[in-house]
Each structure stands twice: as C-alpha cells, then as structure tokens.
Design a protein around this motif. Structure first.
Motif, mmCIF file in Angstrom:
data_model
loop_
_atom_site.group_PDB
_atom_site.id
_atom_site.type_symbol
_atom_site.label_atom_id
_atom_site.label_comp_id
_atom_site.label_asym_id
_atom_site.label_seq_id
_atom_site.Cartn_x
_atom_site.Cartn_y
_atom_site.Cartn_z
ATOM 1 N N PRO A 66 0.826 -1.221 0.000
ATOM 2 C CA PRO A 66 0.000 0.000 0.000
ATOM 3 C C PRO A 66 0.855 1.263 0.000
ATOM 4 C CG PRO A 66 0.048 -0.994 2.184
ATOM 5 C CD PRO A 66 0.746 -1.954 1.268
ATOM 6 N N GLY A 67 0.257 2.348 -0.466
ATOM 7 C CA GLY A 67 0.883 3.655 -0.382
ATOM 8 C C GLY A 67 1.868 4.005 -1.469
ATOM 9 N N ARG A 68 1.861 3.265 -2.589
ATOM 10 C CA ARG A 68 2.817 3.593 -3.659
ATOM 11 C C ARG A 68 2.362 4.770 -4.504
ATOM 12 N NH1 ARG A 68 5.498 -1.929 -6.182
ATOM 13 N NH2 ARG A 68 6.523 -2.607 -4.251
ATOM 14 N N TYR A 69 1.060 4.941 -4.666
ATOM 15 C CA TYR A 69 0.531 6.046 -5.457
ATOM 16 C C TYR A 69 -0.574 6.700 -4.637
ATOM 17 C CZ TYR A 69 2.833 3.201 -8.981
ATOM 18 O OH TYR A 69 3.751 2.451 -9.667
ATOM 19 N N THR A 70 -0.315 7.897 -4.129
ATOM 20 C CA THR A 70 -1.255 8.531 -3.207
ATOM 21 C C THR A 70 -1.558 9.960 -3.614
ATOM 22 O OG1 THR A 70 0.509 9.291 -1.722
ATOM 23 C CG2 THR A 70 -0.461 7.122 -1.278
#
Length: 385
Positions: A146-150
C-alpha cells in the motif's frame, strides 16, 4: 541576556511498558531560578497556565503503527504531518514559557490513511489533519504494497488562544506521490504539490521533488530534495521548527508576527537528511549515530537551517547531543538557537550524570524576543520492574 539556571532537582518518572500497543511515561522537571523577577525558587512561568500541566505527560501511546487506530500524547519534537508541506520539523516546546502536551491520531480505513494532530490538547492552538488516498487501492483493489501512489489533502489552523495570544492563520495543501523505484531495502519516489491560504487567492505555493529511503540492519537513511515556488506570502513549512517564536516575531527585518509578515515572492531549494546508524544490528531507538538536518535556500538571499546530531561512545556509556537552528540567515532579524547535552552512565549503566546548556528566546508582551540562556546538571537513576 537572562540566565536561567535549571537544575532538575525533582524528576521522578513513572514508566509503564505494555508492549507495542500501550506505553505510559509520566514526570516533569522542576526548574529553579534563584534570582530574577520570580518570587520563590520555582519558575512560575513553567506552571502559570492550564497548558503547562501537559508537561507531566512525557509520553502516552495507545495502539501502534500497524493498528487501524493509534494515538500518542506528549511533547512534539521535530514533528511533521505526513507529506510535511505545512507542518515540518515543528516543536511545541520552543517557547521556554509554554510547555503543552501535544498529540496525534493515525487511522486506516480501506484506501484512506489519515493523521490528525493538536499541538496543545489542553488549549485552543495549532490543529490540523491530512488524509491520503491510495489510488492503486481505488482503481485495482487492495495492493500488495500500500501507499505507492497517493493523493493527499492537508489543512492546518492556528486558533492563537493558548501559549500567548497571536493572530489566527489557516493553510491547506494538496500533494501527489508516486513510488518509482522499489528494491530490497530501498525506495525512491517523486512528489508534487500545491497549497495556499483559503480565502486569499494571491497566496499560494507549488513544489516538486524527489526522495529516497534506504534501510539495512545497521543503517536507516531518508533523503529529500525539493524545488519550491512561493507567492503572496505563502510558504511551504509555514509551521516549522521556530513557529512558536515566529508567531510573535518572525525572523526577518520587519519584526512582526509571522501571520502578518511579508514573505517575498520567489523560489527556494529545500533538502533534508535523516540518518540512523548503529555498529551492530540493534533494533531499538538508541543508535551510535543519529543525524537530522534540513536546509532551505531562497532565491532572494535567505537561508534556513535546522539540525541535530547525537553520538553514543565508549560502549554506549557516553551520549553527546548537539542541536542548532538558524532562521532567516543572510538578513537582519535572524533567529539563532543552540544547545548541547551530555549523559554519562556508570555503575553498570543504572546511574547517570547529566549536563546541558544552550540559548533561548523568550517572547515578551511587547512583541519582541528576549535572548536568554540555560544550564542544568544533575544525577539520575534508571530503575525498572
């Protein structure tokens, strides 16, 4: 120049360690001032408001980083709000006469991750939150990492009603981040953002940059480099390391509070590095070397620097820490602060001697910052069951 002698003659501490989900640390220093405008030996400025009683809570942890909800209370030292384009390296204790307990809450719900904070849980002061949306989760379902493209939205408001009254101010910022390189123990990301003051269309700023994180059994390294644009008085990192002083008198030749200070239009380059190194595979917070340094250079001649370094020597028996702050360097009215601390453990590490000293800036009722200095020395013992 005011000299504040601060022997910590009464600093009993209660610590409860409940594992990764709970922790409690209570205790407060009692600072003496044998002469000066105070009556009595205890500095009355340390306990003359409700917020000052927050210093009794040195740390309270409920939940963990891996839990859906986590809460932490205590002193905020070098605190940054997620993307850190509004609140970066902020300290709620840089005003020597104001000792609040701050707190922050983290939570995860589906593709959303949020963090909310308050600089003073007992007074109406600095409050804000940032909500980050995991775009990969929304488009393709729950990702493996999670959290690679935010995409994140943050907003911060200062009510200005505790720790000395000052003008209120509100800022907001929109950020996008993409992790572009992933290797075992290494990540690199790109970022871009835009922010402003709600209701003031001419006050805005933009930022682009890159960062890298490297983690090995002995090294923890974080780097960031950004190019920024400021317009109409807005700037990234508005709530920074000297904000509790700048809210009364900003660094610079004008000598006015930060909320009303003129900040020239222009560009800046910002860099930040955080390094933790240990000679062995030690998993705790204590390391042989801890370095945190940030610097920002503006196109019109101003330079801001904030840094701290701590070293452990002689089989961790001696720890030496030095920190310094220079805001508005290169122009009149710059703010400078510095401090050093040494702790020597002996008799198997249970007993320690402590010495510290440095400079201070005291806000006054006239809207100025009075320079001062402090020194403290004492003995302590660690005892746990």
């Amino acid at each position: 120049m005011a000299l504040c002698l601060s022997p910590l003659f009464a600093w009993s501490t209660l610590i409860l360690d409940g594992g990764p989900e709970f922790g409690l640390n209570l205790g407060a220093p009692v600072r003496l001032r044998p002469w000066g405008e105070d009556t009595g030996f205890v500095r009355k400025q340390d306990w003359d408001s409700l917020s000052d009683f927050g210093q009794v809570v040195r740390g309270l942890k409920l939940g963990s980083n891996n839990a859906p909800v986590g809460v932490w209370f205590g002193a905020l030292e070098s605190y940054s709000l997620l993307s850190a384009h509004l609140v970066r390296r902020y300290s709620n204790r840089s005003n020597p006469d104001y000792h609040p307990a701050g707190g922050f809450l983290t939570g995860t719900l589906g593709p959303f991750y949020t963090q909310a904070f308050a600089s003073d849980v007992l007074g109406a002061r600095l409050m804000g939150a940032e909500v980050a949306l995991d775009l990969e989760h929304v488009l393709f379902g729950q990702p493996h990492e999670p959290g690679r493209y935010t995409l994140a939205l943050s907003a911060v408001h200062d009510w200005g009603k505790a720790g000395g009254r000052a003008s209120s101010v509100t800022l907001a910022h929109l950020d996008g981040t993409a992790v572009v390189v992933v290797r075992p123990g290494f990540e690199a990301h790109l970022l871009a953002g835009w922010g402003g003051r709600p209701g003031e269309g001419s006050a805005w700023g933009a930022v682009v940059g890159a960062g890298a994180d490297a983690v090995t059994p002995t090294l923890d390294l974080r780097l960031r480099l950004e190019v920024r644009r400021q317009q109409g008085g807005f700037r990234q990192g508005f709530f920074g390391p000297d904000y509790e002083l700048a809210r009364f008198k900003a660094a610079g030749p004008e000598g006015v509070p930060l909320a009303g200070a003129h900040f020239p239009d222009g560009y800046s380059v910002y860099g930040e590095a955080e390094v933790g190194w240990d000679a062995v595979r030690y998993g705790g917070l204590s390391k042989h070397l801890k370095l945190s340094l940030s610097a920002e250079a503006f196109s019109w001649g101003r330079v801001d620097v904030d840094g701290r370094v701590a070293l452990q020597l002689f089989a961790r028996s001696l720890e030496v820490a030095v920190k310094g702050l220079g805001m508005g360097m290169g122009q009149a009215g710059a703010h400078y602060l510095g401090a050093a601390e040494a702790r020597w453990r002996f008799l198997g590490g249970k007993l320690y001697a402590l010495g510290a000293g440095g400079t201070l800036l005291f806000p006054t009722s006239e809207g100025t910052l009075r320079p001062g200095a402090f020194a403290s020395a004492g003995l302590g013992v660690d005892s746990a069951r």
